[in-house]
Design a protein around this motif. Structure first.
Motif, PDB file in Angstrom:
ATOM      1  N   SER B 337       0.842  -1.182   0.000  1.00 30.06           N
ATOM      2  CA  SER B 337       0.000   0.000   0.000  1.00 30.06           C
ATOM      3  C   SER B 337       0.888   1.248   0.000  1.00 30.06           C
ATOM      4  N   TYR B 338       2.129   1.096   0.406  1.00 29.48           N
ATOM      5  CA  TYR B 338       3.141   2.141   0.250  1.00 29.48           C
ATOM      6  C   TYR B 338       3.940   1.871  -1.018  1.00 29.48           C
ATOM      7  N   GLN B 339       3.215   1.662  -2.120  1.00 33.21           N
ATOM      8  CA  GLN B 339       3.859   1.285  -3.385  1.00 33.21           C
ATOM      9  C   GLN B 339       4.924   2.308  -3.805  1.00 33.21           C
ATOM     10  N   ILE B 340       4.629   3.587  -3.574  1.00 32.25           N
ATOM     11  CA  ILE B 340       5.583   4.628  -3.994  1.00 32.25           C
ATOM     12  C   ILE B 340       6.898   4.452  -3.239  1.00 32.25           C
ATOM     13  N   GLU B 341       6.791   4.340  -1.918  1.00 35.05           N
ATOM     14  CA  GLU B 341       8.019   4.183  -1.118  1.00 35.05           C
ATOM     15  C   GLU B 341       8.700   2.861  -1.453  1.00 35.05           C
ATOM     16  N   HIS B 342       7.894   1.839  -1.718  1.00 33.43           N
ATOM     17  CA  HIS B 342       8.482   0.547  -2.086  1.00 33.43           C
ATOM     18  C   HIS B 342       9.287   0.678  -3.378  1.00 33.43           C
ATOM     19  N   HIS B 343       8.767   1.445  -4.328  1.00 29.35           N
ATOM     20  CA  HIS B 343       9.498   1.587  -5.590  1.00 29.35           C
ATOM     21  C   HIS B 343      10.714   2.491  -5.454  1.00 29.35           C
ATOM     22  N   LEU B 344      10.653   3.440  -4.541  1.00 35.21           N
ATOM     23  CA  LEU B 344      11.834   4.280  -4.319  1.00 35.21           C
ATOM     24  C   LEU B 344      12.927   3.474  -3.624  1.00 35.21           C
ATOM     25  N   PHE B 345      12.516   2.675  -2.624  1.00 35.78           N
ATOM     26  CA  PHE B 345      13.488   1.950  -1.795  1.00 35.78           C
ATOM     27  C   PHE B 345      13.091   0.485  -1.705  1.00 35.78           C
ATOM     28  N   PRO B 346      13.227  -0.272  -2.808  1.00 33.62           N
ATOM     29  CA  PRO B 346      12.713  -1.655  -2.775  1.00 33.62           C
ATOM     30  C   PRO B 346      13.442  -2.555  -1.777  1.00 33.62           C
ATOM     31  N   ASP B 347      14.643  -2.177  -1.345  1.00 33.99           N
ATOM     32  CA  ASP B 347      15.399  -3.108  -0.504  1.00 33.99           C
ATOM     33  C   ASP B 347      15.469  -2.692   0.954  1.00 33.99           C
ATOM     34  N   ILE B 348      14.675  -1.707   1.385  1.00 31.49           N
ATOM     35  CA  ILE B 348      14.664  -1.468   2.830  1.00 31.49           C
ATOM     36  C   ILE B 348      13.421  -2.112   3.422  1.00 31.49           C
ATOM     37  N   PRO B 349      13.536  -2.676   4.646  1.00 32.89           N
ATOM     38  CA  PRO B 349      12.416  -3.407   5.233  1.00 32.89           C
ATOM     39  C   PRO B 349      11.120  -2.601   5.179  1.00 32.89           C
ATOM     40  N   ALA B 350      10.051  -3.276   4.751  1.00 31.62           N
ATOM     41  CA  ALA B 350       8.802  -2.591   4.438  1.00 31.62           C
ATOM     42  C   ALA B 350       8.184  -1.902   5.642  1.00 31.62           C
ATOM     43  N   ARG B 351       8.493  -2.355   6.843  1.00 32.59           N
ATOM     44  CA  ARG B 351       7.894  -1.692   8.003  1.00 32.59           C
ATOM     45  C   ARG B 351       8.409  -0.263   8.147  1.00 32.59           C
ATOM     46  N   ARG B 352       9.454   0.083   7.383  1.00 31.79           N
ATOM     47  CA  ARG B 352       9.992   1.436   7.434  1.00 31.79           C
ATOM     48  C   ARG B 352       9.338   2.373   6.423  1.00 31.79           C
ATOM     49  N   TYR B 353       8.436   1.844   5.596  1.00 32.20           N
ATOM     50  CA  TYR B 353       7.872   2.695   4.551  1.00 32.20           C
ATOM     51  C   TYR B 353       7.053   3.863   5.100  1.00 32.20           C
ATOM     52  N   PRO B 354       6.237   3.661   6.177  1.00 32.75           N
ATOM     53  CA  PRO B 354       5.517   4.808   6.713  1.00 32.75           C
ATOM     54  C   PRO B 354       6.475   5.940   7.103  1.00 32.75           C
ATOM     55  N   GLU B 355       7.602   5.551   7.680  1.00 37.00           N
ATOM     56  CA  GLU B 355       8.617   6.519   8.082  1.00 37.00           C
ATOM     57  C   GLU B 355       9.204   7.223   6.843  1.00 37.00           C
ATOM     58  N   ALA B 356       9.485   6.420   5.800  1.00 40.47           N
ATOM     59  CA  ALA B 356      10.022   6.997   4.566  1.00 40.47           C
ATOM     60  C   ALA B 356       8.985   7.897   3.906  1.00 40.47           C
ATOM     61  N   ALA B 357       7.686   7.508   4.030  1.00 36.54           N
ATOM     62  CA  ALA B 357       6.631   8.267   3.363  1.00 36.54           C
ATOM     63  C   ALA B 357       6.587   9.702   3.871  1.00 36.54           C
ATOM     64  N   ARG B 358       6.846   9.899   5.151  1.00 39.11           N
ATOM     65  CA  ARG B 358       6.841  11.266   5.693  1.00 39.11           C
ATOM     66  C   ARG B 358       7.884  12.126   4.994  1.00 39.11           C
ATOM     67  N   GLU B 359       9.070  11.544   4.788  1.00 39.77           N
ATOM     68  CA  GLU B 359      10.144  12.275   4.112  1.00 39.77           C
ATOM     69  C   GLU B 359       9.782  12.510   2.643  1.00 39.77           C
ATOM     70  N   VAL B 360       9.207  11.472   2.015  1.00 37.47           N
ATOM     71  CA  VAL B 360       8.871  11.587   0.596  1.00 37.47           C
ATOM     72  C   VAL B 360       7.818  12.680   0.402  1.00 37.47           C
ATOM     73  N   ARG B 361       6.838  12.727   1.282  1.00 41.72           N
ATOM     74  CA  ARG B 361       5.785  13.732   1.125  1.00 41.72           C
ATOM     75  C   ARG B 361       6.331  15.132   1.352  1.00 41.72           C
ATOM     76  N   ARG B 362       7.319  15.235   2.227  1.00 40.29           N
ATOM     77  CA  ARG B 362       7.963  16.539   2.421  1.00 40.29           C
ATOM     78  C   ARG B 362       8.624  16.982   1.114  1.00 40.29           C
ATOM     79  N   LEU B 363       9.307  16.047   0.449  1.00 45.26           N
ATOM     80  CA  LEU B 363       9.977  16.380  -0.807  1.00 45.26           C
ATOM     81  C   LEU B 363       8.961  16.652  -1.917  1.00 45.26           C
ATOM     82  N   VAL B 364       7.856  15.901  -1.898  1.00 44.48           N
ATOM     83  CA  VAL B 364       6.804  16.114  -2.902  1.00 44.48           C
ATOM     84  C   VAL B 364       6.285  17.547  -2.789  1.00 44.48           C
TER      85      VAL B 364
END
Lengths: 391, 418
Positions: B337-364
């Motif tokens: 469901s965090y497909q965007i973060e998964h595609h940006l960082f396919p090799d970091i553990p998926a439980r970190r995607y919510p955390e990454a999403a905050r950063e990605v949305r800041r950049l967006v």
């Protein structure tokens, strides 16, 4: 329950053959059933261990695991770790080593350690002894932080550096520094099996304070009248008994301890320098065939630093680094890559990687290999000039 | 000491087991020609900054990985195993329907967890840093008829590298559907919607068939040996899966027949089929929402060639769509469901995607980009609308693959190449 080697006067015999209690037979049958193909089809694509470990981590059929029973300080720098393995463990022959994996902050760190306990005692209890290497993350962890009860992931015992079966009457066991551990396992086994042949043990340590098993060696000397135990302290010769050999190994030491290399099967374990000296002495006397060796500490950096030129290229990662003279594994890690590795001493082959081209030097043997498309163990090879590896 | 340089040749030589490569750019023949991805949004300099900011996000998370991540995936595995075993036991009680139904549900959930949060993510190499053979991307094999090796090649390498690039990413419509207006229309696309419905029910078989790459072989782009090896691997995996789910477990209920009813083994078989179909429906829906909603962008090969780091990231961002939901929902989607973060960082553990999403949305926000996200119902409706509208025969003959105009164009292009 397992195939722990049991030693009669001269032969290793599997305990299983005649000394099993009915309970152990039953456990053996259950274990074999769980490891069968029928059960594997039920759990496919996973193994039965994927399920059994959820019931209890020690219940695995194929994965060897152990609990730490005790951690004993041997010297200020060395510890003995007593382990109780699960039923997947099929025992060891004195002189063998195991891959020892402990989890630190979520990552399993694996190193090779020699078994130091006697092979004459049946059961799943055995020990490894480890000298804490100043830069050795795992050995430092073992020495300072390992606690009883910790779960340890093991391989089966490996290695060809073992006592032959049957054991010959005359034997020379020679070790340097922490290379004493596999040799200690051999010596303890000989003591426990009542070996009556002439066993000569010659050990080189820096000082008595640096020596592992110092007290036990004296007990063995008392308990085995046929054994002669000589210790040489290279930095503090005054610690040693008078009249014995002194200084670093030379061919005269063999004469002083009364060993005829041509007639005595000899087992040597220690740093590369000691092994090279012993090998040279034996070759000179035409006794090379009697010599069995095991390297203990692997130099991580090529002593010939003049070779540290050129560029090391990690082809698959599209990265490269200036050759620092360290092993390819270490240079890859320094460059942020995470190659698979196991023992980091050229034994387990986990890190075997294709070298596309370039010359590498083996840090133990010193041999230079320059073939293209050759598989090398990156933990014991340093680049000589430009090298390209498939990492 | 450590330098990164551009690879001289296209990345075709990588073997199928290379599952967790760092993202690699698509390299064009004309090295001087720059990619045009993202120029509507920012300049090349800004794209470079965008790339290095995302690299920093990735590195920060990688540096922070540790015991908590290891504990997390092991906890998920533990729950999954418990569900699976309990579900299989429940299936042996078809004569007591509440237990039977719970058994089917648990087995379906177990298969969903195994395929999504465990299998998919482990095979991306997200947990390789643990050095634990149980969660090692190179060794893991998942509980589905598609063999891991070929799936990893098609997914981790082809799909995740050439995401949404026409002619490169075989996952745009899976060679079955017209899901993007830039795909040529063929008469078979009239059946977009019913075909999608059918694929939903047998999705695991679709994934397996997709991994065999019969179309690549028939088009002469794959050597015969390679195709036969893929076929062999697929058949072996099918044998094992079918044997286990549809023969062995029903057979194990045979001893119950004298005490209960003759149809018990058939019920066990049926329960296994239903559990697999539940998993198929769920993973189909999650995966179709990842790239197929409207407004997800696709790219031509020419656009994407010689991308810089930021452009690679931006293509992943614009080519994927997220689904909002509760933590439990995210777990069941394997955090896809965090497909965007998964595609940006396919090799970091998926439980970190919510955390990454905050950063990605800041950049967006910072760079004025689009971030495609919405509820499951919204994204699914969008996918269905796409499938329906793109099924209609376009009036423009150049959008129809079988029109004389398109055929003439392709002939001319072929002639120009030779």
């Amino acid at each position: 329950m397992a195939l722990a080697p049991f030693v009669t006067s001269d032969h290793y015999v599997s305990v299983q053959a005649y000394t099993q209690a009915p309970r152990e037979v039953a456990i053996g049958i259950i274990r074999r059933a769980l490891g069968s193909r029928a059960v594997a089809s039920l759990t496919s694509p996973h193994t039965v261990d994927h399920y059994l470990e959820q019931v209890h981590p020690m219940l695995t059929v194929a994965l060897v695991r152990a609990r730490v029973v005790d951690v004993r300080r041997e010297t200020g720098q060395a510890s003995t770790v007593v382990l109780r393995a699960n039923g997947a463990w099929s025992g060891f022959r004195p002189g063998q080593h195991v891959q020892f994996g402990v989890e630190v902050n979520g990552t399993r760190k694996i190193r090779c350690f020699s078994v130091s306990s006697s092979g004459a005692r049946p059961g799943n209890r055995f020990s490894v002894s480890v000298k804490a290497h100043p830069d050795g993350y795992v050995s430092q962890f073992l020495h300072h932080r390992l606690r009883p009860g910790t779960l340890v992931h093991l391989s089966q015992a490996e290695g060809e550096f073992v006592l032959p079966s049957p054991v010959p009457d005359d034997l020379l066991l020679l070790s340097g520094g922490s290379g004493i551990t596999p040799v200690m396992s051999m010596l303890r086994t000989l003591r426990d099996t009542g070996h009556r042949g002439r066993v000569t043990f010659l050990h080189y340590a820096r000082s008595r304070a640096d020596e592992m098993f110092a007290d036990e060696l004296e007990e063995i000397a008392a308990a085995m009248p046929s054994a002669r135990i000589h210790r040489v302290y290279t930095r503090r010769p005054e610690d040693a008994a008078r009249g014995g050999p002194s200084g670093r190994f030379t061919a005269e030491h063999l004469e002083q301890v009364g060993v005829d290399p041509a007639r005595t099967p000899s087992y040597v374990c220690g740093p590369a320098g000691l092994i090279a000296a012993v090998r040279a002495a034996y070759d000179e006397l035409g006794a090379g065939a009697m010599l069995h060796t095991e390297y203990f500490k692997v130099p991580s950096v090529d002593p010939d630093a003049a070779d540290a030129t050129g560029t090391l290229t990690f082809e698959d990662s599209v990265a490269s680094a200036e050759n620092s003279g360290a092993t390819i594994l270490e240079q890859a890690e320094a460059a942020g890559l995470t190659p698979a590795f196991g023992c980091r001493m050229g034994v387990c082959n986990t890190c075997a990687t294709r070298k596309n081209h370039g010359a590498v030097r083996h840090v133990i043997s010193g041999a230079v290999g320059a073939n293209t498309d050759e598989t090398i163990k990156i933990c014991v090879n340093v680049p000589v000039g430009d090298v390209n590896v498939a990492l | 000491m450590f330098t990164r340089r551009r690879k001289p040749a296209p990345v075709e030589r990588l073997s199928a087991t290379d599952h967790n490569k760092a993202p690699e750019p698509l390299v064009g023949e004309d090295a001087g020609k720059r990619s045009t991805v993202g120029l509507d949004y920012m300049t090349y300099e800004q794209l470079e900054d965008f790339g290095s900011e995302l690299d920093d996000v990735r590195q920060r998370i990688l540096n922070d990985l540790g015991q908590r991540d290891a504990d997390y995936i092991r906890r998920v595995i533990r729950v999954q195993r418990a569900f699976e075993v309990l579900g299989r036991i429940g299936l042996f009680f078809p004569f007591y329907w509440p237990v039977f139904v719970v058994g089917i549900a648990l087995l379906g959930l177990a298969k969903i967890l195994e395929n999504m949060e465990i299998g998919h993510n482990v095979m991306h190499g997200q947990y390789d840093w643990m050095n634990d053979p149980m969660v090692d991307g190179k060794r893991y094999e998942w509980d589905i008829v598609a063999p891991a090796q070929d799936w990893k090649h098609g997914h981790n390498y082809i799909h995740h590298t050439y995401t949404n690039v026409h002619g490169m990413d075989r996952d745009i419509g899976y060679n079955l559907f017209r899901i993007d207006a830039d795909q040529p229309w063929y008469p078979s696309h009239r059946f977009n919607l019913p075909l999608a419905f059918m694929l939903m029910l047998v999705f695991e078989w679709g994934v397996m068939y997709h991994g065999v790459e019969l179309d690549e072989y028939l088009a002469g782009r794959m050597p015969k040996e390679e195709f036969q090896a893929r076929k062999k691997r697929a058949l072996r995996k099918i044998r094992r899966q079918v044997f286990k789910d549809y023969l062995l477990y029903p057979a194990l209920s045979l001893p119950l027949v004298p005490f209960t009813a003759w149809w018990v083994p058939l019920a066990v078989l049926g329960g296994n089929i239903v559990a697999n179909v539940i998993r198929n429906i769920w993973s189909f829906n999650v995966i179709f929402c990842g790239h197929f909603p409207a407004d997800v962008q696709t790219f031509s090969k020419e656009q994407a060639e010689n991308e810089n780091r930021g452009q690679w990231y931006l293509r992943q961002l614009l080519g994927s769509a997220n689904i909002t939901g509760t933590p439990l929902f995210h777990l069941l989607t394997g955090n896809l469901s965090y497909q965007i973060e998964h595609h940006l960082f396919p090799d970091i553990p998926a439980r970190r995607y919510p955390e990454a999403a905050r950063e990605v949305r800041r950049l967006v926000e910072k760079y004025g980009l689009e971030y495609n996200t919405g509820r499951l119902s919204k994204q699914l409706a969008s996918v269905a609308r796409q499938l329906a509208t793109l099924a209609v025969r376009p009036d423009d003959p150049y959008k129809r693959g079988n029109s004389p105009e398109s055929k003439a164009l392709r002939r001319a292009q072929r002639a120009a190449r030779e």
